[in-house]
Enzyme design. Structure first.
Site, PDB file in Angstrom:
ATOM      1  N   LYS A 268       7.528   6.432  -4.140  1.00  0.00           N
ATOM      2  CA  LYS A 268       8.461   5.774  -5.049  1.00  0.00           C
ATOM      3  C   LYS A 268       9.457   6.754  -5.659  1.00  0.00           C
ATOM      4  O   LYS A 268      10.557   6.353  -6.066  1.00  0.00           O
ATOM      5  CB  LYS A 268       7.692   5.049  -6.152  1.00  0.00           C
TER       6      LYS A 268
ATOM      7  N   LYS B 179       6.399  -7.719  -1.257  1.00  0.00           N
ATOM      8  CA  LYS B 179       7.273  -8.363  -2.227  1.00  0.00           C
ATOM      9  C   LYS B 179       8.589  -7.620  -2.367  1.00  0.00           C
ATOM     10  O   LYS B 179       9.600  -8.201  -2.754  1.00  0.00           O
ATOM     11  CB  LYS B 179       6.598  -8.403  -3.605  1.00  0.00           C
TER      12      LYS B 179
ATOM     13  N   LYS C 212       3.438  -3.561   6.051  1.00  0.00           N
ATOM     14  CA  LYS C 212       2.781  -4.651   5.344  1.00  0.00           C
ATOM     15  C   LYS C 212       3.809  -5.646   4.823  1.00  0.00           C
ATOM     16  O   LYS C 212       4.911  -5.261   4.435  1.00  0.00           O
ATOM     17  CB  LYS C 212       1.966  -4.081   4.179  1.00  0.00           C
TER      18      LYS C 212
END
Length: 327
Positions: A111, A195, A192
């Site tokens: 991140k 969201k 994956k």
């Protein structure tokens, strides 16, 4: 009964992958364990959030918990920020966590990559995640592969506390379902279903309309060839779609393969879309009822009250063992 703790961030829309990999398992666990399922809004603010969006998404995720089948009379559903003991124990555990441990967290590296400035909250939040678990002395934590490193830190911190201040914390174990734990992206089965993927076509969201679901599945990437066969190594895209079909229909992978033996991808994807629509429609209907009635506020308040009772005992015990003066 043994205790279970898990949570989902209110950032982005809840996906079918979240439902299959997490919410379905929450529903199963609530019958056999004392369960705490929270919306982790404190974790969400480790990156910038629009206040209106955070408020709406927090309530939406909580409502989807219940709409998916979590019974508020069996499990506590609440906002992380409504149970203040999470933050208090989080600070205590931060003081027991080394810089080196936090620097090794792969999620932080991912991140923070390419950013000029990164908030300290993003760096230290694994200690708060550990507090989320240990504040209830949870025995089991449903985690995906990407969270196993954080659970290992939690286990280390529990052991470190026990060594310094006396045996108190349960060392939590991961609960990782063998089937359906990872649903992959519709446009790239090497990633994956997420969201946060900017490509809306990569994921099916729980509140997608039937038309959107059909469109997304019809456009889902498939492997070369025509055979509907489960072979993750050589046919990862179709294997992912078979997994979704199996999880939503209740059929085994072998039964799905047998049903479409000799058929091409077209009929399979068309039927898959209807299976997914049939799975999500009752969830969407219940979700609308919950939001329109306003009952989610009462559910969250009651869940937080029950969770706080457990959490307060743990916090007071920890403070006493560490030498804090009682109030």
């Amino acid at each position: 009964m043994k205790r279970v703790l898990s949570g989902i961030q209110p950032s982005g829309k809840i996906t079918l992958g979240n439902y299959i990999g997490a919410l379905k398992n929450f529903v199963t666990l609530q019958d056999d364990y004392t369960c705490n399922f929270m919306v982790v809004d404190l974790h969400a603010i480790t990156v910038a959030q629009d206040p209106a969006d955070l408020r709406e998404q927090s309530e939406a995720v909580a409502a989807l918990f219940v709409a998916a089948g979590i019974d508020p009379n069996k499990a506590n559903v609440y906002m992380q920020s409504h149970v203040r003991q999470h933050s208090q124990l989080g600070w205590i555990l931060t003081t027991l966590t080394s810089m080196g441990e936090l620097e090794r967290m792969t999620q932080f590296k991912d991140k923070a990559a390419g950013k000029e400035s990164v908030g300290a909250g993003l760096f230290v939040y694994p200690a708060l995640m550990a507090a989320d678990i240990l504040i209830y002395n949870a025995d089991l934590v449903p985690v995906g592969e990407d969270q196993k490193q954080h659970l290992e830190l939690t286990r280390d911190l529990a052991g470190r506390f026990n060594h310094r201040f006396g045996e108190y914390f349960t060392i939590p174990e991961p609960y990782i379902p063998k089937v359906g734990a990872r649903i992959m992206s519709l446009d790239d089965a090497s990633n994956k279903m997420s969201k946060s993927n900017p490509n809306a076509g990569s994921a099916i969201y729980l509140l997608d309309s039937p038309a959107d679901i059909r469109k997304k599945i019809s456009r889902a990437t498939t492997d070369s060839g025509r055979e509907v066969k489960f072979d993750p190594a050589n046919k990862p895209e179709v294997s992912n779609l078979i997994t979704i079909y199996s999880q939503c229909s209740g059929l085994s992978v072998a039964e799905v393969e047998q049903r479409y033996e000799g058929q091409m991808y077209g009929p399979f994807k068309k039927d898959l879309a209807e299976v997914v629509v049939g799975t999500l429609e009752p969830i969407q209907q219940r979700y609308r009822e919950i939001r329109e009635s306003g009952e989610i506020r009462d559910i969250l308040r009651q869940g937080a009250e029950r969770a706080s009772e457990m959490a307060e005992k743990t916090l007071r015990d920890v403070q006493n063992l560490m030498g804090f003066l009682p109030e």
